[in-house]
Scaffold this active site. Structure first.
Site, short mmCIF file in Angstrom:
data_model
loop_
_atom_site.label_atom_id
_atom_site.label_comp_id
_atom_site.label_asym_id
_atom_site.label_seq_id
_atom_site.Cartn_x
_atom_site.Cartn_y
_atom_site.Cartn_z
N HIS A 16 0.84 -1.20 0.00
CA HIS A 16 0.00 0.00 0.00
C HIS A 16 0.88 1.25 0.00
O HIS A 16 0.62 2.19 -0.76
CB HIS A 16 -0.89 0.06 1.26
CG HIS A 16 -1.94 -0.99 1.34
ND1 HIS A 16 -2.12 -1.75 2.47
CD2 HIS A 16 -2.88 -1.40 0.45
CE1 HIS A 16 -3.14 -2.58 2.27
NE2 HIS A 16 -3.62 -2.39 1.05
N LYS A 40 -17.80 -5.80 7.76
CA LYS A 40 -16.53 -6.45 8.10
C LYS A 40 -16.19 -6.16 9.56
O LYS A 40 -16.54 -5.12 10.09
CB LYS A 40 -15.39 -5.92 7.21
CG LYS A 40 -15.43 -6.43 5.79
CD LYS A 40 -14.17 -5.98 5.05
CE LYS A 40 -14.11 -6.58 3.66
NZ LYS A 40 -12.89 -6.17 2.95
N ARG A 89 -1.78 -6.33 -8.10
CA ARG A 89 -0.75 -7.30 -7.74
C ARG A 89 -0.64 -8.41 -8.76
O ARG A 89 0.45 -8.89 -9.03
CB ARG A 89 -1.06 -7.92 -6.38
CG ARG A 89 -0.99 -6.96 -5.23
CD ARG A 89 -1.52 -7.59 -3.98
NE ARG A 89 -2.95 -7.87 -4.19
CZ ARG A 89 -3.77 -8.29 -3.25
NH1 ARG A 89 -3.33 -8.52 -2.05
NH2 ARG A 89 -5.03 -8.52 -3.51
N SER A 127 -3.18 -7.51 3.18
CA SER A 127 -3.42 -7.31 4.61
C SER A 127 -3.85 -8.61 5.28
O SER A 127 -3.45 -8.89 6.41
CB SER A 127 -4.50 -6.24 4.82
OG SER A 127 -4.04 -4.99 4.37
#
Length: 176
Positions: A16, A40, A89, A127
């Site tokens: 990040h 979440k 990614r 993460s």
């Protein structure tokens, strides 16, 4: 030109940070927008995540931190930004992000999505992976900023993961 880099950043990783720093080199202003997602259960509160990001981005003069709980494109419009900044990614990221870019463009045609390929050394990083490693006592010092590594260690030494290990069974003896 203003760019918004949205995400949960729970926690922020070096991947990040790589995107943030490169975005700050490309755009006049970058807003890192930390999502408040009621669906979440984050490890860190929004305030903790903002503080973590603030600590490791003090060197970036054209960076602003904020939170949001709306559609990303709605937030971007509200902030009068022209660009949504996204990191990629892998090919799997591209498929999802392209779908989101098209959706956002259909909702707000004047906002462009700019993709930055993650630097090679961070192409595997997420993460979720960081939390999994930290949860089981592995070192994440090479994956997150130093301040975040310390907080993760503190978090998981207070509440180590519960692992259920079945009791050993007695060896069976053959019967005649």
């Amino acid at each position: 030109m203003i760019a918004v880099y949205p995400g949960s950043f729970d926690p922020i990783t070096l991947g990040h940070l790589d995107i943030i720093e490169r975005g700050c080199n490309l755009f006049g202003s970058v807003i890192v927008a930390v999502a408040r997602n009621p669906n979440k259960a984050p490890l860190f509160s929004v305030q903790q995540r903002i503080q973590q990001i603030q600590t490791c981005t003090q060197h970036l003069a054209n960076l602003e931190l904020d939170t949001f709980d709306t559609l990303t494109v709605t937030y971007t419009q509200k902030r009068q930004a022209q660009v949504l900044l996204r990191g990629l990614r892998a090919l799997s990221d591209f498929e999802y992000e392209l779908q989101m870019a098209h959706t956002n463009h259909s909702l707000s045609p004047h906002i462009e999505t700019v993709f930055l390929a993650t630097s090679n050394e961070y192409s595997f990083l997420s993460s979720s992976l960081v939390k999994e490693i930290a949860k089981f006592g592995g070192s994440v010092a090479h994956l997150v900023p130093e301040n975040v590594a310390i907080e993760l260690e503190e978090c998981f030494t207070k509440t180590p993961p519960s692992v259920s290990i079945p009791p050993p069974t007695a060896p069976s003896t053959p019967t005649d």
